[in-house]
Design an enzyme around this catalytic site. Structure first.
Site, PDB file in Angstrom:
ATOM      1  N   HIS A 518       1.352  -1.220  -0.473  1.00  0.00           N
ATOM      2  CA  HIS A 518       0.117  -0.079  -0.067  1.00  0.00           C
ATOM      3  C   HIS A 518       1.026   1.130   0.009  1.00  0.00           C
ATOM      4  O   HIS A 518       1.009   1.927   0.921  1.00  0.00           O
ATOM      5  CB  HIS A 518      -0.713   0.536   1.352  1.00  0.00           C
ATOM      6  CG  HIS A 518      -2.227  -0.958   1.477  1.00  0.00           C
ATOM      7  ND1 HIS A 518      -2.050  -2.235   2.700  1.00  0.00           N
ATOM      8  CD2 HIS A 518      -2.284  -2.627   0.615  1.00  0.00           C
ATOM      9  CE1 HIS A 518      -2.767  -2.980   2.403  1.00  0.00           C
ATOM     10  NE2 HIS A 518      -2.958  -3.290   0.899  1.00  0.00           N
ATOM     11  N   SER A 519       1.752   1.856  -0.759  1.00  0.00           N
ATOM     12  CA  SER A 519       2.204   2.360  -1.476  1.00  0.00           C
ATOM     13  C   SER A 519       0.975   3.742  -2.043  1.00  0.00           C
ATOM     14  O   SER A 519       0.807   3.204  -3.274  1.00  0.00           O
ATOM     15  CB  SER A 519       3.284   2.511  -2.313  1.00  0.00           C
ATOM     16  OG  SER A 519       4.259   1.772  -1.620  1.00  0.00           O
TER      17      SER A 519
END
Length: 589
Positions: A518-519
């Site tokens: 989850h960047s």
């Protein structure tokens, strides 16, 4: 020599959730659409069926569904004083590659981000004062509202086959759901997945302590389902092979079983796999995209694909990288604080405890991405007072097994040797009897967390690699400390035989162990060209016919997983292109 192809109405770069949604929506509207995907074509029947899909060596160790780091990767460092070095093997995050993208191997977690995100600076300044936000925390309002996105959340959840229990329908709190969520017009398309022992124990402890547990919403179909587009889902089999694997039951929502096949059925849509886009092209003025440059990975031939509209729908890293390589927008400089492209990289963090119970059998191999139980008392709950712990944001707390694999899942109490006969005996004793309680905190942006182009290392096309500078800051450490106290109280309430407590000791980000994919950030959304790369329709301020979709437009990260918002924004942007931009090309804001 570059071969120039015939112009198309739309060219899409990447075929995950965003690319698939835009491909379906725009081809159905009559536009001629070409999609370019640098990975392979895969199908559920050929690639994700039993027995081949249950291969931990192939998909976890050898990372078959992930981006090939030998061709393209990132360099990474914790701060400006360090030398950035290439990530030779993916670890901390696992971007997918191939038709379907990271949605092939996700766990299905699907949340609705709310005005707590979209109006974050305004809301915190109003409640806590301007001095509460650290000077180097570069948060900003997004320029969009939950009310605008609510119908699109609903649409995405219906298409993706999300299972869950609503906590707020039209302003009325619902028993069994998340009481802190924003209002919904209707319940989830499917009821929650079955609760497993570890999630039941956690729910009981959380309720005893005055918290509000509920089943995690996830795109894992709790029963056979046909979505509004006519796509068919099987029921989740609780096989335990969720994260990092394709779904053997066609129960996990993904574009490869929903929107992409519909697009491919249209005569005005063309998908080209093994097509690596290296640059977005512009006209002489620099204010209009004219198409993209790409290489066919099989033949090595280079092509120019002209298009009236260019959509960047690759993984967040790759969208930002392509913008930097194409020279669109001013690159971000952390020293001066000026520039936009690469700004506000954000990630996840969290803490956790492991509990061991003699006499209990958790059967950790029976699970799915949606079998976790969650409390949102320290994130979505705006009444939770942040002034005491002193952090912006917050965290969710959850428990429940998810992808406890035969080789990789080996829980043992602290102090157990890491190899040898004693370790073997401990893994045999505690395998069935362990569970974990963990937090997930969204990292808030910081002036010195950003993307840039590396000056030393290059990819397979001799282009500079993306350089990532990132580390946890004081805000994350404060969240970890508060979260560890809550987790340890919950753990001790369950009275385990042995307990490895959650720790909030100071640490730096490490690229080796997996943490999450989850960047966010890099081409952020905002209210003007001065503070953002795109407007609320994910439209580039610099080139009005260029749209950049995905988590890379998020100005900060959240305790919630990003895919629900990614999907809602994709439908929102598709409607804006169909109903506004096509009729009158130009900036929509």
């Amino acid at each position: 020599m570059v071969t120039k192809l015939k112009e198309t109405d739309v060219v899409i770069v990447g075929m995950g959730w965003t690319g698939g949604i835009l491909a379906k929506e725009l081809s159905e509207s009559g536009l001629k659409v070409v999609a370019l995907e640098r990975g392979d074509m895969r199908t559920a029947q050929n690639d994700y069926a039993l027995p081949n899909i249950r291969d931990e060596l192939r998909y976890v160790i050898r990372q078959e569904l992930m981006q090939n780091a030998s061709k393209d990767t990132l360099t990474a460092r914790n701060n400006l004083s360090q030398e950035a070095l290439p990530i030779r093997r993916l670890g901390s995050f696992l971007p997918g590659e191939g038709v379907g993208g990271s949605a092939i191997h996700w766990s299905g977690g699907t949340w609705r981000w709310t005005d707590m995100e979209f109006k974050i600076r305004s809301m915190y300044e109003e409640r806590y004062g301007k001095k509460f936000i650290p000077a180097d925390m570069t948060i900003q309002d997004w320029g969009i509202s939950y009310a605008e996105l609510e119908p699109y959340y609903d649409k995405f959840e219906a298409v993706a086959g999300v299972s869950g229990k609503a906590g707020n329908i039209k302003g009325v709190v619902q028993s069994g759901g998340n009481p802190f969520e924003a209002y919904r017009e209707k319940d989830y398309p499917l009821p929650p997945l079955k609760s497993i022992l570890s999630s039941k124990l956690f729910s009981n402890a959380a309720t005893d302590m005055g918290y509000h547990p509920f089943p995690r919403p996830a795109a894992n179909a709790s029963r056979a389902y046909t979505n509004p587009d006519g796509s068919h889902f099987g029921a989740c089999q609780y096989c335990g092979y969720c994260q990092r694997f394709g779904c053997e039951a066609n129960a996990k929502g993904g574009p490869q079983i929903t929107v992409i096949p519909i697009a491919m059925s249209k005569p005005n849509f063309e998908l080209r796999t093994q097509s690596w886009v290296t640059k977005v092209l512009r006209d002489a003025s620099g204010k209009r995209a004219t198409g993209v440059l790409y290489t066919n990975l099989i033949t090595g031939e280079e092509y120019e694909q002209p298009a009236s509209i260019v959509l960047l729908c690759a993984f967040a890293f790759n969208n930002v990288h392509l913008m930097l390589l194409s020279g669109i927008g001013k690159p971000y400089d952390p020293v001066s604080g000026k520039g936009i492209i690469g700004k506000n990289y954000a990630y996840d963090t969290g803490v956790g405890s492991t509990l061991f119970f003699e006499g209990k059998n958790f059967n950790p191999f029976i699970s799915a991405g949606g079998t976790n139980s969650v409390i949102d008392d320290f994130y979505g709950n705006w009444n939770f007072d942040r002034s005491g712990p002193g952090f912006v944001g917050g965290y969710i707390v959850s428990a429940g097994h998810n992808t406890a694999l035969p080789i990789g899942y080996r829980p043992t109490p602290s102090g157990t040797p890491r190899w040898g006969s004693e370790w073997k005996a401990a893994t045999a004793k505690w395998y069935q009897t362990a569970m974990a309680i963990t937090t997930r905190s969204g990292v808030l942006p910081h002036r010195h967390n950003y993307y840039g182009l590396d000056g030393t290392y290059k990819n397979a096309f001799n282009q500079p690699l993306m350089q990532l500078t990132f580390d946890y800051k004081e805000n994350e450490l404060k969240m970890a400390k508060h979260g560890a106290e809550v987790v340890n109280r919950l753990s001790q309430h369950l009275n385990p035989t042995k307990l490895t407590k959650a720790s909030a000791e100071q640490r730096s980000w490490n690229v080796v162990p997996y943490q999450s994919t989850h960047s966010t950030g890099g081409t952020i959304m905002g209210t003007s060209p001065a503070n953002s790369a795109v407007n609320k329709y994910q439209q580039s301020w610099d080139c009005h016919n260029l749209f950049i979709l995905g988590a890379n437009v998020f100005p900060h990260n959240s305790a919630y997983q990003p895919t629900g918002l990614v999907g809602a924004l994709a439908y929102w942007t598709a409607d804006a292109i169909k109903n506004q931009y096509i009729k009158k090309p130009g900036l929509l804001v």
